[in-house]
Design an enzyme around this catalytic site. Structure first.
Site, PDB file in Angstrom:
ATOM      1  N   GLY A 296       3.043   2.032  11.357  1.00  0.00           N
ATOM      2  CA  GLY A 296       3.997   3.128  11.300  1.00  0.00           C
ATOM      3  C   GLY A 296       4.770   3.358  12.582  1.00  0.00           C
ATOM      4  O   GLY A 296       5.552   4.302  12.676  1.00  0.00           O
TER       5      GLY A 296
ATOM      6  N   ASN B 215       0.847  -1.190   0.000  1.00  0.00           N
ATOM      7  CA  ASN B 215       0.000   0.000   0.000  1.00  0.00           C
ATOM      8  C   ASN B 215       0.884   1.243   0.000  1.00  0.00           C
ATOM      9  O   ASN B 215       1.498   1.576   1.015  1.00  0.00           O
ATOM     10  CB  ASN B 215      -0.909  -0.014   1.237  1.00  0.00           C
ATOM     11  CG  ASN B 215      -1.769   1.242   1.336  1.00  0.00           C
ATOM     12  OD1 ASN B 215      -1.948   1.968   0.364  1.00  0.00           O
ATOM     13  ND2 ASN B 215      -2.307   1.482   2.516  1.00  0.00           N
ATOM     14  N   TRP B 216       0.944   1.915  -1.148  1.00  0.00           N
ATOM     15  CA  TRP B 216       1.824   3.076  -1.281  1.00  0.00           C
ATOM     16  C   TRP B 216       1.288   4.319  -0.584  1.00  0.00           C
ATOM     17  O   TRP B 216       2.018   5.303  -0.444  1.00  0.00           O
ATOM     18  CB  TRP B 216       2.043   3.403  -2.763  1.00  0.00           C
ATOM     19  CG  TRP B 216       2.759   2.354  -3.534  1.00  0.00           C
ATOM     20  CD1 TRP B 216       3.263   1.161  -3.063  1.00  0.00           C
ATOM     21  CD2 TRP B 216       3.064   2.385  -4.930  1.00  0.00           C
ATOM     22  NE1 TRP B 216       3.847   0.463  -4.082  1.00  0.00           N
ATOM     23  CE2 TRP B 216       3.743   1.185  -5.243  1.00  0.00           C
ATOM     24  CE3 TRP B 216       2.823   3.305  -5.956  1.00  0.00           C
ATOM     25  CZ2 TRP B 216       4.183   0.887  -6.530  1.00  0.00           C
ATOM     26  CZ3 TRP B 216       3.252   3.009  -7.234  1.00  0.00           C
ATOM     27  CH2 TRP B 216       3.931   1.822  -7.519  1.00  0.00           C
ATOM     28  N   LYS B 217       0.022   4.306  -0.222  1.00  0.00           N
ATOM     29  CA  LYS B 217      -0.622   5.472   0.384  1.00  0.00           C
ATOM     30  C   LYS B 217      -0.441   6.694  -0.547  1.00  0.00           C
ATOM     31  O   LYS B 217      -0.471   6.540  -1.761  1.00  0.00           O
ATOM     32  CB  LYS B 217      -0.105   5.693   1.799  1.00  0.00           C
ATOM     33  CG  LYS B 217      -0.254   4.421   2.659  1.00  0.00           C
ATOM     34  CD  LYS B 217       0.061   4.628   4.113  1.00  0.00           C
ATOM     35  CE  LYS B 217      -0.106   3.318   4.863  1.00  0.00           C
ATOM     36  NZ  LYS B 217       0.095   3.477   6.324  1.00  0.00           N
TER      37      LYS B 217
ATOM     38  N   GLY C 261       2.941  -1.278   4.418  1.00  0.00           N
ATOM     39  CA  GLY C 261       2.842   0.161   4.214  1.00  0.00           C
ATOM     40  C   GLY C 261       4.162   0.774   3.809  1.00  0.00           C
ATOM     41  O   GLY C 261       4.619   0.643   2.681  1.00  0.00           O
ATOM     42  N   GLY C 262       4.833   1.428   4.740  1.00  0.00           N
ATOM     43  CA  GLY C 262       6.063   2.162   4.433  1.00  0.00           C
ATOM     44  C   GLY C 262       7.128   1.323   3.758  1.00  0.00           C
ATOM     45  O   GLY C 262       7.823   1.798   2.842  1.00  0.00           O
TER      46      GLY C 262
ATOM     47  N   GLU D 106      -6.615   4.427   8.352  1.00  0.00           N
ATOM     48  CA  GLU D 106      -6.485   5.861   8.065  1.00  0.00           C
ATOM     49  C   GLU D 106      -7.782   6.424   7.492  1.00  0.00           C
ATOM     50  O   GLU D 106      -8.128   7.576   7.766  1.00  0.00           O
ATOM     51  CB  GLU D 106      -5.314   6.079   7.104  1.00  0.00           C
ATOM     52  CG  GLU D 106      -3.973   5.810   7.768  1.00  0.00           C
ATOM     53  CD  GLU D 106      -2.837   5.556   6.802  1.00  0.00           C
ATOM     54  OE1 GLU D 106      -1.729   5.280   7.286  1.00  0.00           O
ATOM     55  OE2 GLU D 106      -3.062   5.604   5.576  1.00  0.00           O
TER      56      GLU D 106
ATOM     57  N   GLU E 284      -4.985  -5.160  10.840  1.00  0.00           N
ATOM     58  CA  GLU E 284      -3.964  -4.126  11.015  1.00  0.00           C
ATOM     59  C   GLU E 284      -4.176  -3.441  12.364  1.00  0.00           C
ATOM     60  O   GLU E 284      -4.989  -2.535  12.481  1.00  0.00           O
ATOM     61  CB  GLU E 284      -4.011  -3.107   9.862  1.00  0.00           C
ATOM     62  CG  GLU E 284      -5.401  -2.622   9.472  1.00  0.00           C
ATOM     63  CD  GLU E 284      -5.365  -1.302   8.725  1.00  0.00           C
ATOM     64  OE1 GLU E 284      -4.304  -0.930   8.209  1.00  0.00           O
ATOM     65  OE2 GLU E 284      -6.405  -0.628   8.700  1.00  0.00           O
TER      66      GLU E 284
ATOM     67  N   HIS F  91      -9.410   0.884   5.547  1.00  0.00           N
ATOM     68  CA  HIS F  91      -8.091   1.078   6.152  1.00  0.00           C
ATOM     69  C   HIS F  91      -8.220   1.991   7.367  1.00  0.00           C
ATOM     70  O   HIS F  91      -9.049   2.903   7.396  1.00  0.00           O
ATOM     71  CB  HIS F  91      -7.125   1.678   5.127  1.00  0.00           C
ATOM     72  CG  HIS F  91      -5.703   1.665   5.560  1.00  0.00           C
ATOM     73  ND1 HIS F  91      -5.191   2.595   6.444  1.00  0.00           N
ATOM     74  CD2 HIS F  91      -4.665   0.835   5.249  1.00  0.00           C
ATOM     75  CE1 HIS F  91      -3.913   2.347   6.648  1.00  0.00           C
ATOM     76  NE2 HIS F  91      -3.566   1.276   5.943  1.00  0.00           N
TER      77      HIS F  91
ATOM     78  N   SER G 133       3.804  -2.316  10.548  1.00  0.00           N
ATOM     79  CA  SER G 133       5.266  -2.344  10.715  1.00  0.00           C
ATOM     80  C   SER G 133       5.867  -3.658  10.244  1.00  0.00           C
ATOM     81  O   SER G 133       6.761  -4.227  10.888  1.00  0.00           O
ATOM     82  CB  SER G 133       5.649  -2.054  12.174  1.00  0.00           C
ATOM     83  OG  SER G 133       5.243  -0.745  12.545  1.00  0.00           O
TER      84      SER G 133
END
Length: 264
Positions: A182, A14-16, A243-244, A108, A176, A106, A222
């Site tokens: 994160g 997921n590049w966000k 994610g990141g 967010e 999640e 998600h 993470s």
């Protein structure tokens, strides 16, 4: 009935809100070349990318032209199919771009856009109407965990999301824990398994035993190359929503190749 060995692991990036369409082209090319050079078998582990909407046409064109085995999807979609909904993206648009998946609910989106369980449920139905596979995200905050204990909140969220969903629907569930996203502090594999097991039991209750056995449950929060193998050893964890780390080419390629890690 499907068994655990029948569920192809899914590693989803997921590049966000990162990478424009030109950066997306470069990244996808490099990822495909890296995995090809490493001899990655996509039948063994599926790889899905979730770029920003503005990148999807470029990714579609590249994947189709170069015949990459990568698949891709949207980071969100509208509960509506069309109409006066400024800024919304219809599932029909994603389907027209040959998207396979779409992330729904998600943390967010739930937090920053106040998406309720009922909104998530409506979006799941919208995805299925357009032949998209919803990646249904569930998870608890640190406060939820302390107040309700493990699995209670994710199970409750999934229960609402699955209302009216046919037993044979093709879905993915992503656990999640909000407290891990994160933070650099992932859940333990045992914690992920505890919740994933409860989610699978709910799938059996609401859909069918076959659906519960066939549905992939991902862990997200993470995820790194140095911890992915531990999660995937658990019987009810079938992949990861990354994610990141999905924006780091070498790291993400290493996550995809989790079976090659020492002791995996």
């Amino acid at each position: 009935m499907a068994s655990v060995t029948d569920r192809t692991p899914l590693i989803a990036g997921n590049w966000k809100m990162n990478l424009d369409h030109l950066q997306a082209i470069a990244f996808v090319q490099k990822l495909a070349w890296t995995l090809k050079d490493a001899g990655h078998d996509y039948r063994d582990t599926e790889v899905a990318l979730f770029p920003p909407f503005t990148d999807l046409r470029s990714v579609q064109t590249l994947v189709a032209a170069d015949k990459y085995d990568l698949v891709y999807g949207g980071q969100d979609l509208s509960a509506q199919d069309s109409g006066a909904y400024t800024g919304e993206i219809s599932g029909a648009f994603l389907a027209a771009l040959d998207a396979k998946y779409v992330i729904i609910g998600h943390s967010e989106r739930r937090s920053y856009h106040n998406e309720t369980d009922e909104v998530v449920a409506a979006k799941v139905k919208a995805a299925l109407r357009h032949g998209l596979v919803p990646v249904i995200c569930v998870g608890e905050t640190a406060e939820d965990l302390e107040k309700h204990g493990p699995s209670a909140v994710p199970v409750g969220q999934l229960r609402v999301a699955l209302e009216g969903v046919p037993a044979d629907a093709d879905i993915v569930v992503a656990y999640e824990p909000v407290w891990a996203i994160g933070s650099g502090q992932a859940a333990t594999p045992e914690q992920a398994q505890q919740v994933a097991g409860a989610l699978r039991a709910l799938l059996g209750e609401l859909l069918s035993a076959d659906a519960a056995a066939a549905t992939r449950i991902l862990y997200g929060g993470s995820v790194k190359a140095n911890n992915i193998a531990g999660f995937l050893r658990e019987p009810d964890v079938d992949g990861a929503l990354v994610g990141g780390a999905s924006l780091d080419l070498a790291e993400f390629a290493s996550i995809v190749r989790f079976k090659k890690h020492v002791g995996a």
